[in-house]
Design a protein around this motif. Structure first.
Motif, PDB file in Angstrom:
ATOM      1  N   UNK A 180      14.349  -2.458 -20.483  1.00 40.34           N
ATOM      2  CA  UNK A 180      15.032  -1.382 -19.745  1.00 40.34           C
ATOM      3  C   UNK A 180      14.207  -0.096 -19.699  1.00 40.34           C
ATOM      4  N   UNK A 181      13.488   0.214 -20.776  1.00 41.28           N
ATOM      5  CA  UNK A 181      12.633   1.397 -20.791  1.00 41.28           C
ATOM      6  C   UNK A 181      11.527   1.248 -19.756  1.00 41.28           C
ATOM      7  N   UNK A 182      10.857   0.106 -19.736  1.00 40.54           N
ATOM      8  CA  UNK A 182       9.788  -0.140 -18.766  1.00 40.54           C
ATOM      9  C   UNK A 182      10.322  -0.176 -17.335  1.00 40.54           C
ATOM     10  N   UNK A 183      11.548  -0.629 -17.161  1.00 41.75           N
ATOM     11  CA  UNK A 183      12.153  -0.697 -15.824  1.00 41.75           C
ATOM     12  C   UNK A 183      12.272   0.683 -15.196  1.00 41.75           C
ATOM     13  N   UNK A 184      12.385   1.712 -16.030  1.00 35.98           N
ATOM     14  CA  UNK A 184      12.539   3.067 -15.497  1.00 35.98           C
ATOM     15  C   UNK A 184      11.295   3.541 -14.751  1.00 35.98           C
ATOM     16  N   UNK A 185      10.139   2.891 -14.995  1.00 34.36           N
ATOM     17  CA  UNK A 185       8.930   3.206 -14.230  1.00 34.36           C
ATOM     18  C   UNK A 185       8.474   2.008 -13.394  1.00 34.36           C
ATOM     19  N   UNK A 186       9.303   0.985 -13.288  1.00 35.46           N
ATOM     20  CA  UNK A 186       9.012  -0.153 -12.426  1.00 35.46           C
ATOM     21  C   UNK A 186       8.078  -1.188 -13.001  1.00 35.46           C
ATOM     22  N   UNK A 187       7.907  -1.213 -14.334  1.00 33.79           N
ATOM     23  CA  UNK A 187       6.945  -2.140 -14.943  1.00 33.79           C
ATOM     24  C   UNK A 187       7.624  -3.226 -15.769  1.00 33.79           C
ATOM     25  N   UNK A 188       8.864  -3.549 -15.480  1.00 34.43           N
ATOM     26  CA  UNK A 188       9.589  -4.539 -16.286  1.00 34.43           C
ATOM     27  C   UNK A 188       9.292  -5.971 -15.884  1.00 34.43           C
ATOM     28  N   UNK A 200       0.835  -1.199   0.000  1.00 28.55           N
ATOM     29  CA  UNK A 200       0.000   0.000   0.000  1.00 28.55           C
ATOM     30  C   UNK A 200       0.874   1.254   0.000  1.00 28.55           C
ATOM     31  N   UNK A 201       0.390   2.281  -0.658  1.00 29.06           N
ATOM     32  CA  UNK A 201       1.075   3.575  -0.625  1.00 29.06           C
ATOM     33  C   UNK A 201       0.056   4.663  -0.939  1.00 29.06           C
ATOM     34  N   UNK A 202       0.417   5.899  -0.615  1.00 27.75           N
ATOM     35  CA  UNK A 202      -0.431   7.028  -0.967  1.00 27.75           C
ATOM     36  C   UNK A 202      -0.332   7.286  -2.464  1.00 27.75           C
ATOM     37  N   UNK A 203      -1.383   7.864  -3.029  1.00 28.13           N
ATOM     38  CA  UNK A 203      -1.413   8.036  -4.482  1.00 28.13           C
ATOM     39  C   UNK A 203      -0.288   8.944  -4.961  1.00 28.13           C
ATOM     40  N   UNK A 204       0.119   9.902  -4.141  1.00 26.81           N
ATOM     41  CA  UNK A 204       1.193  10.801  -4.563  1.00 26.81           C
ATOM     42  C   UNK A 204       2.552  10.110  -4.552  1.00 26.81           C
ATOM     43  N   UNK A 205       2.629   8.923  -3.931  1.00 29.55           N
ATOM     44  CA  UNK A 205       3.906   8.192  -3.849  1.00 29.55           C
ATOM     45  C   UNK A 205       3.943   6.961  -4.748  1.00 29.55           C
ATOM     46  N   UNK A 206       2.907   6.752  -5.559  1.00 24.29           N
ATOM     47  CA  UNK A 206       2.813   5.463  -6.251  1.00 24.29           C
ATOM     48  C   UNK A 206       3.920   5.239  -7.267  1.00 24.29           C
ATOM     49  N   UNK A 207       4.424   6.308  -7.896  1.00 26.28           N
ATOM     50  CA  UNK A 207       5.475   6.111  -8.891  1.00 26.28           C
ATOM     51  C   UNK A 207       6.755   5.597  -8.248  1.00 26.28           C
ATOM     52  N   UNK A 208       7.106   6.126  -7.074  1.00 25.42           N
ATOM     53  CA  UNK A 208       8.276   5.619  -6.348  1.00 25.42           C
ATOM     54  C   UNK A 208       8.038   4.187  -5.896  1.00 25.42           C
ATOM     55  N   UNK A 209       6.815   3.888  -5.447  1.00 20.49           N
ATOM     56  CA  UNK A 209       6.505   2.529  -4.997  1.00 20.49           C
ATOM     57  C   UNK A 209       6.600   1.528  -6.137  1.00 20.49           C
ATOM     58  N   UNK A 210       6.163   1.922  -7.332  1.00 17.38           N
ATOM     59  CA  UNK A 210       6.266   1.030  -8.488  1.00 17.38           C
ATOM     60  C   UNK A 210       7.723   0.663  -8.758  1.00 17.38           C
ATOM     61  N   UNK A 211       8.607   1.655  -8.708  1.00 20.33           N
ATOM     62  CA  UNK A 211      10.020   1.389  -8.989  1.00 20.33           C
ATOM     63  C   UNK A 211      10.664   0.530  -7.895  1.00 20.33           C
ATOM     64  N   UNK A 212      10.132   0.640  -6.671  1.00 22.71           N
ATOM     65  CA  UNK A 212      10.678  -0.161  -5.569  1.00 22.71           C
ATOM     66  C   UNK A 212      10.165  -1.594  -5.607  1.00 22.71           C
ATOM     67  N   UNK A 213       8.873  -1.754  -5.791  1.00 21.93           N
ATOM     68  CA  UNK A 213       8.241  -3.084  -5.741  1.00 21.93           C
ATOM     69  C   UNK A 213       8.405  -3.841  -7.054  1.00 21.93           C
ATOM     70  N   UNK A 214       8.354  -3.121  -8.182  1.00 20.08           N
ATOM     71  CA  UNK A 214       8.361  -3.735  -9.520  1.00 20.08           C
ATOM     72  C   UNK A 214       7.284  -4.835  -9.574  1.00 20.08           C
ATOM     73  N   UNK A 215       6.011  -4.425  -9.592  1.00 17.39           N
ATOM     74  CA  UNK A 215       4.905  -5.379  -9.462  1.00 17.39           C
ATOM     75  C   UNK A 215       4.872  -6.409 -10.584  1.00 17.39           C
ATOM     76  N   UNK A 216       4.218  -7.527 -10.276  1.00 13.99           N
ATOM     77  CA  UNK A 216       4.020  -8.588 -11.276  1.00 13.99           C
ATOM     78  C   UNK A 216       2.554  -8.713 -11.664  1.00 13.99           C
TER      79      UNK A 216
END
Length: 573
Positions: A309-317, A224-240
């Motif tokens: 690598x491009x997608x990894x920059x936003x945590x979606x790789x 879970x994260x606040x909506x204003x922090x979701x981009x940082x959370x995506x790069x940290x978690x790298x969801x599946x």
């Protein structure tokens, strides 16, 4: 990040459940929860359901008047709010909600409340609910056993995009069947751990289903994260795992496109070549063809060297498959992500279905423009009415609109749910969504037009963020445009010509009655606070038309109807 084990989850639910009981919450009572996406939302929901109660989601963006409407309609006996902002809102209207008797603050104590209402904090409620383990187990078992599968479990209030919000009641049984469809989207949820980032409001049905209820019956792990922090959370978690509304895929794609444009020249040329290969692969997939060995090798190379690598920059790789729902997604958005190697698929669900009765459950890299097929279970049925409306019969359908039998009977007939959505179905069972029945525009010439497909085509443009087609009772159609971030970088002299060219592009494929004769650029973004968007971002068409009536009238200045209206309008002296 802080890890929460299932043992801690159980303990928190137990403590809050017994704390609520000590304050008089009983089987069947409604308890409202208003906060951002966070673990306490899930603890509260399960605690309420453990005592046989019904959890009621309230959006953090709701105004005091909207909160009052929900609390009064649901007859909620308790309210759990996150911060001073939420608690102040409920304090403002508490005296006008006669059933309310408890207000709980997650992060702070509630504001001053009317004398009959008790205020407490989350930690105090936990402390009150703490009991010796043996007593707790017996008491919880008794409360859970007293609840039946078909008892109401949650009320989701509709967005109000087509009228007053309605309380959609789902039972424990319908939620279980809804989770079944989510696992159908991600079959591996049963066999291995998947990660997802949760930041969207849990008062909305899709995030609640995915982030609260699905983890109970699968191996999905939520951060879970606040909506204003979701981009940082995506790069940290790298969801599946991912299920987003279209605008988040659009936003992420726009950010990635901007990155490629800032690359050095040699790297931009390499990206251009990779896109050429990606398009060839996508076209081959959509045509059900078999890519050559050379194309497969080339695509594998650009996928790993360029696109991932491009997608990894936003945590979606780490994503292999992702889904989009809640609104029509521009075909270009789906196509781009598929070219980048993400198997992005549309799915279909409503507040009344909770889960996805229609989606691309097993078809990889489907052609954009279709929402899929019905869930592969014989109890799930989809039919098309004579007017093109989609009818659904399935075990995930809602029980009722809370205390609104007339509205319930209007959409639930002989076990079939009238979705209000217009569809086309191919001979192979593929379903295309073409518009909403209630969104149809009837021109003064008697032509009935579905505006959504036209709006979706317009939003395929990188210059257009939102498009609202208007023309009801008018001679022809026009459109209000909200420019994208990219469009705002253009000069005021260039932008109108570029937008007019986009209208021309769309008009070329439309029948005469559907063509757009003029446009206006909105002077400001559409806002939920002004009633122009719902809490989850959908456009409220009538509100937009009212807000910008003068701008719309400009586009019909020479129209007969406008001339007559102006002639009859009282004039000041």
């Amino acid at each position: 990040m802080h890890a929460i084990t299932w043992r801690t989850y159980r303990d928190r639910v137990r403590e809050i459940a017994l704390g609520l009981v000590d304050h008089g919450v009983q089987h069947g009572d409604r308890v409202a929860v208003m906060s951002s996406a966070r673990p306490e939302w899930a603890f509260a929901a399960l605690a309420v359901q453990s005592v046989g109660g019904v959890v009621v989601g309230v959006y953090p963006t709701n105004s005091p008047a909207e909160i009052e409407q929900i609390l009064a309609h649901s007859e909620a006996v308790a309210f759990i709010g996150e911060t001073t902002t939420e608690l102040d809102k409920v304090a403002e209207i508490a005296a006008r909600t006669p059933k309310l008797r408890l207000v709980v603050g997650m992060d702070t104590a509630p504001s001053a409340l009317p004398g009959a209402i008790t205020g407490t904090t989350w930690e105090e409620l936990r402390t009150e609910g703490a009991r010796p383990p043996g007593l707790v187990s017996d008491r919880l078992v008794e409360m859970v056993a007293a609840t039946r599968l078909d008892d109401p479990a949650v009320l989701f209030y509709t967005s109000g995009s087509t009228g007053a919000p309605k309380g959609v009641a789902h039972s424990h049984r319908t939620l279980q069947h809804s989770v079944q469809t989510v696992v159908g989207l991600y079959p591996e949820l049963d066999s291995r751990e998947h990660d997802i980032v949760g930041f969207l409001p849990l008062a909305h049905v899709a995030p609640a289903l995915l982030l609260i209820f699905t983890p109970l019956l699968s191996r999905l792990v939520v951060t879970y994260c606040r909506i204003e922090d979701y981009e940082d959370a995506l790069r940290t978690v790298r969801p599946t795992a991912l299920l987003w509304p279209p605008r988040f895929y659009e936003k992420a794609a726009g950010e990635l496109i901007a990155r490629t444009q800032a690359w050095p020249r040699v790297r931009r040329y390499a990206y251009k070549g990779a896109m050429w290969i990606g398009r060839r692969m996508a076209e081959c997939r959509w045509s059900s063809g078999h890519p050559s060995v050379l194309l497969r090798i080339a695509y594998t190379a650009v996928l790993h060297r360029v696109f991932l690598p491009l997608r990894a920059s936003v945590g979606l790789d780490r994503l292999r498959v992702a889904f989009t729902a809640s609104a029509a997604t521009p075909e270009n958005v789906i196509a781009l992500w598929q070219i980048w190697g993400l198997d992005l698929r549309e799915s279909y669900g409503l507040t009344e279905t909770a889960g996805c009765p229609v989606a691309h459950f097993d078809q990889a890299f489907p052609r954009p423009g279709y929402i899929g097929r019905k869930f592969p279970d014989p109890r799930f049925q989809v039919e098309v009415a004579h007017d093109g409306e989609m009818l659904v019969r399935a075990p995930l359908l809602f029980r009722e609109y809370w205390r609104n039998p007339e509205e319930t009977d209007a959409v639930l007939q002989d076990g079939w749910f009238r979705t209000g959505d217009l569809i086309e179905r191919t001979a192979h069972g593929e379903i295309r969504l073409i518009g909403r029945k209630k969104d149809v525009i009837i021109t003064s010439g008697g032509k009935t037009i579905n505006p959504q497909p036209i709006e979706t085509r317009l939003k395929e443009s990188s210059l257009i963020s939102e498009a609202i087609v208007v023309g009801d009772a008018r001679k022809y159609l026009t459109v209000l445009l909200e420019p994208s971030t990219q469009a705002k970088a253009l000069t005021s002299g260039v932008l109108p010509d570029r937008l007019r060219a986009e209208l021309g592009r769309v008009n070329r494929d439309l029948a005469r009655a559907q063509q757009l004769k003029d446009f206006r650029v909105l002077p400001r973004p559409l806002e939920a606070e002004r009633g122009e968007r719902t809490a989850n971002g959908k456009i409220k068409r009538n509100a937009v038309v009212n807000s910008f009536a003068a701008l719309i009238d400009e586009m019909y200045a020479g129209n007969d109807g406008t001339v007559i209206a102006n002639h009859l309008r009282p004039r000041s002296h």
